[in-house]
Write a protein that holds these residues in place. Structure first.
Motif, PDB file in Angstrom:
ATOM      1  N   THR A  87       1.179   4.374  -2.941  1.00  0.00           N
ATOM      2  CA  THR A  87       0.706   5.732  -2.666  1.00  0.00           C
ATOM      3  C   THR A  87       1.847   6.680  -2.306  1.00  0.00           C
ATOM      4  OG1 THR A  87       0.228   5.036  -0.382  1.00  0.00           O
ATOM      5  CG2 THR A  87      -1.591   4.963  -1.950  1.00  0.00           C
ATOM      6  N   SER A 139     -15.683  -3.926  10.226  1.00  0.00           N
ATOM      7  CA  SER A 139     -14.769  -3.957   9.079  1.00  0.00           C
ATOM      8  C   SER A 139     -14.864  -5.253   8.289  1.00  0.00           C
ATOM      9  CB  SER A 139     -13.322  -3.780   9.549  1.00  0.00           C
ATOM     10  OG  SER A 139     -12.877  -4.937  10.261  1.00  0.00           O
ATOM     11  N   LEU A 160       0.837  -1.200   0.000  1.00  0.00           N
ATOM     12  CA  LEU A 160       0.000   0.000   0.000  1.00  0.00           C
ATOM     13  C   LEU A 160       0.863   1.239   0.000  1.00  0.00           C
ATOM     14  CD1 LEU A 160      -2.603   1.742   0.619  1.00  0.00           C
ATOM     15  CD2 LEU A 160      -2.071   1.323   3.041  1.00  0.00           C
ATOM     16  N   ARG A 176      -7.114 -11.033   8.012  1.00  0.00           N
ATOM     17  CA  ARG A 176      -8.457 -10.507   7.724  1.00  0.00           C
ATOM     18  C   ARG A 176      -9.443 -10.921   8.815  1.00  0.00           C
ATOM     19  NH1 ARG A 176     -13.174 -11.819   6.326  1.00  0.00           N
ATOM     20  NH2 ARG A 176     -12.645 -14.038   6.305  1.00  0.00           N
ATOM     21  N   ARG A 226      -7.910   4.175   6.189  1.00  0.00           N
ATOM     22  CA  ARG A 226      -7.874   2.726   6.000  1.00  0.00           C
ATOM     23  C   ARG A 226      -7.380   2.080   7.286  1.00  0.00           C
ATOM     24  NH1 ARG A 226      -6.885   1.503   0.247  1.00  0.00           N
ATOM     25  NH2 ARG A 226      -6.472   3.432  -0.903  1.00  0.00           N
ATOM     26  N   GLN A 245     -13.442  -4.113   1.742  1.00  0.00           N
ATOM     27  CA  GLN A 245     -12.589  -4.693   0.711  1.00  0.00           C
ATOM     28  C   GLN A 245     -11.127  -4.607   1.130  1.00  0.00           C
ATOM     29  OE1 GLN A 245     -12.827  -2.736  -3.082  1.00  0.00           O
ATOM     30  NE2 GLN A 245     -11.258  -4.030  -4.027  1.00  0.00           N
ATOM     31  N   ILE A 246     -10.412  -5.711   0.970  1.00  0.00           N
ATOM     32  CA  ILE A 246      -8.961  -5.714   1.185  1.00  0.00           C
ATOM     33  C   ILE A 246      -8.313  -5.299  -0.129  1.00  0.00           C
ATOM     34  CG2 ILE A 246      -6.947  -7.047   1.885  1.00  0.00           C
ATOM     35  CD1 ILE A 246      -9.049  -6.627   4.091  1.00  0.00           C
ATOM     36  N   THR A 247      -7.694  -4.139  -0.145  1.00  0.00           N
ATOM     37  CA  THR A 247      -7.160  -3.581  -1.389  1.00  0.00           C
ATOM     38  C   THR A 247      -5.695  -3.913  -1.628  1.00  0.00           C
ATOM     39  OG1 THR A 247      -6.594  -1.503  -0.270  1.00  0.00           O
ATOM     40  CG2 THR A 247      -8.785  -1.655  -1.301  1.00  0.00           C
ATOM     41  N   HIS A 248      -4.953  -4.203  -0.557  1.00  0.00           N
ATOM     42  CA  HIS A 248      -3.522  -4.465  -0.698  1.00  0.00           C
ATOM     43  C   HIS A 248      -3.109  -5.574   0.260  1.00  0.00           C
ATOM     44  CE1 HIS A 248      -4.032  -0.328  -2.151  1.00  0.00           C
ATOM     45  NE2 HIS A 248      -2.964  -0.535  -2.902  1.00  0.00           N
ATOM     46  N   ARG A 249      -2.232  -6.431  -0.212  1.00  0.00           N
ATOM     47  CA  ARG A 249      -1.652  -7.508   0.589  1.00  0.00           C
ATOM     48  C   ARG A 249      -0.155  -7.525   0.294  1.00  0.00           C
ATOM     49  NH1 ARG A 249      -6.414  -9.096  -1.645  1.00  0.00           N
ATOM     50  NH2 ARG A 249      -7.994 -10.052  -0.273  1.00  0.00           N
ATOM     51  N   THR A 263      -7.234  -2.197   4.118  1.00  0.00           N
ATOM     52  CA  THR A 263      -8.611  -2.125   3.655  1.00  0.00           C
ATOM     53  C   THR A 263      -8.798  -0.903   2.756  1.00  0.00           C
ATOM     54  OG1 THR A 263      -9.391  -0.690   5.446  1.00  0.00           O
ATOM     55  CG2 THR A 263      -9.381  -3.076   5.859  1.00  0.00           C
ATOM     56  N   GLU A 264      -9.934  -0.861   2.121  1.00  0.00           N
ATOM     57  CA  GLU A 264     -10.352   0.357   1.450  1.00  0.00           C
ATOM     58  C   GLU A 264     -10.576   1.442   2.504  1.00  0.00           C
ATOM     59  OE1 GLU A 264     -14.329  -0.079  -0.166  1.00  0.00           O
ATOM     60  OE2 GLU A 264     -14.808  -1.562   1.399  1.00  0.00           O
TER      61      GLU A 264
END
Length: 455
Positions: free
Chosen positions: A17, A336, A13, A326, A295, A340-344, A259-260
């Motif tokens: 970013t 929560s 993540l 998760r 997040r 959505q889990i956006t990054h792993r 997460t998102e």
């Protein structure tokens, strides 16, 4: 190196970013420097920063196999804490009370140091000092929390206080220990911004340059030799990839999910402030923060150690561990569960045999080293950089007299003992959590393991 061939933005993540990740030019042929630094993570970059504070005319070269911040410095949980791998009581047993407390004070002061230096350089790394909430979700965990608070009061340095159930809102929490001495940051913004600021001061950062060997006055790479008066090795978990130091550090993987962004009403229900970090008192460590963009960034241990201290890109992803993270996050904060889990992502951290981080400098070889942070390196790297800068420039300071300076950890055992011991230790911590849930008493397993993990 072409970014399209090595998608660094997919590392975490934080990398996704952090802005521009275009690799810098690498070494092309032989060169010279006053100080050559092996490793473009925070230890190496902070060392370069403070060396140039002490002598702006120094020729400093930083050598990095990938890009600055590729490793743990850019992938960690974002905790700028006062944590040290060894507990205060353990440090007292090893070095005496005064030395232990001097190191604790130095670690606490480091949080403010990073905040003030990054502010002065105009670096936006989402620095927020909101402290850490350590939830107690059972009677056993509450006793552990209250014991930690009592120990902090006994030494009179750390500031930890109990917060009741009415103040904390994690599912099933009986209360929490609140430690004000922790900030959060966006780690990739920190390390990438620091690298850019160093270049503006005249340091050379050579990326895509794999170092093959280090010897007094000489750093050999795949693209040439750097001759330098002084050398610093700052490779943390990757120290195990060099034959000469293969058993000095054990690379242990820690994994994370994000997460998102979640809505304001959800965060109101959690009681977590933006930038606040959190954990609990289980033995198989978890850690998280509410990020600047709302997040969860949440991680933990549980990934196995790989035979021969191997480090491979595919080890950064372990579906079983991601699913465990998760589920654990949803247990702590049920709201929560559908996020959505956006990054792993994941990566190796560096573990010395005695769980004792160290800074060393040999005036004869003129080689300095620092590392062994066991995942507590985001702030410790800054303290290491300041200390190495003093050691390399011959300054006798309070920092150079701290008890981690000159500490030598024993090597890890050869295989198969290393593989069996490291993975048995991981299983033991998981078993200790099960034991406490079943018995309602402090784990005997954890008590046996305590001296082996710095307690």
């Amino acid at each position: 190196m072409d970014e399209t061939l090595t998608p660094y933005s997919g590392l975490s993540l934080w990398h996704a970013t952090a802005g521009d990740l275009t690799p810098r030019a690498g070494l092309e042929g032989d060169t010279t420097a006053d100080v050559a630094i092996v490793g473009g993570g925070l230890t190496g970059l902070w060392t370069a920063w403070y060396l140039l504070d002490r002598d702006p005319g120094l020729r400093v070269v930083v050598l990095e196999k990938e890009i600055a911040g590729f490793g743990a410095s850019g992938r960690n949980g974002g905790w700028l804490s006062a944590l040290f791998p060894r507990s205060t009581a353990s440090l007292e047993r090893a070095h005496g009370r005064n030395q232990a407390l001097a190191l604790r004070r130095a670690m606490i002061a480091t949080i403010a140091e990073v905040g003030s230096v990054t502010a002065a350089m105009g670096l936006d790394c989402d620095f927020t000092r909101e402290g850490t909430v350590a939830y107690a979700r059972s009677g056993v965990q509450e006793r552990a929390a209250r014991a930690e608070i009592a120990e902090a009061a006994h030494y009179g340095v750390d500031e930890i206080a109990w917060r009741g159930a009415e103040e904390v809102r994690a599912s099933g929490a009986r209360g929490a220990a609140f430690d004000r001495n922790c900030a959060s940051v966006h780690p990739a913004k920190l390390v990438r911004g620091l690298a850019s600021a160093l270049e503006a001061r005249g340091a050379r950062i050579l990326e895509g340059t794999a170092v093959t060997s280090v010897s007094p006055g000489r750093v050999e790479t795949e693209h040439g030799v750097v001759s330098a008066d002084r050398v610093v090795v700052a490779t943390e978990g990757y120290t195990a990839t060099f034959p000469a130091t293969h058993r000095r550090i054990l690379p242990l993987y820690s994994l994370m999910i994000a997460t998102e962004p979640l809505p304001p009403e959800f965060w109101e229900s959690t009681g977590l402030r933006r930038g606040q970090t959190f954990t609990d008192y289980r033995h198989l460590l978890i850690y998280g923060q509410r990020t600047a963009d709302d997040r969860f960034a949440f991680g933990g241990r549980g990934a196995r150690y790989h035979w021969g201290s191997a480090i491979r890109a595919e080890y950064d992803r372990a579906p079983r561990v991601f699913e465990h993270l998760r589920r654990t996050l949803a247990e702590l904060f049920p709201g929560s569960a559908d996020a959505q889990i956006t990054h792993r992502w994941g990566g190796p951290l560096g573990v010395p045999r005695d769980w004792h981080a160290s800074v060393t400098y040999d005036p004869a070889s003129r080689i300095g080293r620092a590392g062994g942070y066991v995942g507590d390196g985001l702030s410790t790297t800054n303290l290491a950089g300041r200390t190495l800068a003093d050691l390399l420039t011959g300054v006798d300071s309070e920092l150079t007299r701290l008890p981690w300076v000159g500490h030598s950890s024993p090597d890890w055992e050869p295989e198969p003992l290393r593989f069996l011991g490291a993975n048995a230790g991981m299983l033991a911590m998981a078993a200790a959590d099960v034991e406490e849930r079943i018995t309602g008493r402090s784990s005997v397993i954890a008590k046996v393991m305590g001296p082996l993990v710095g307690h």
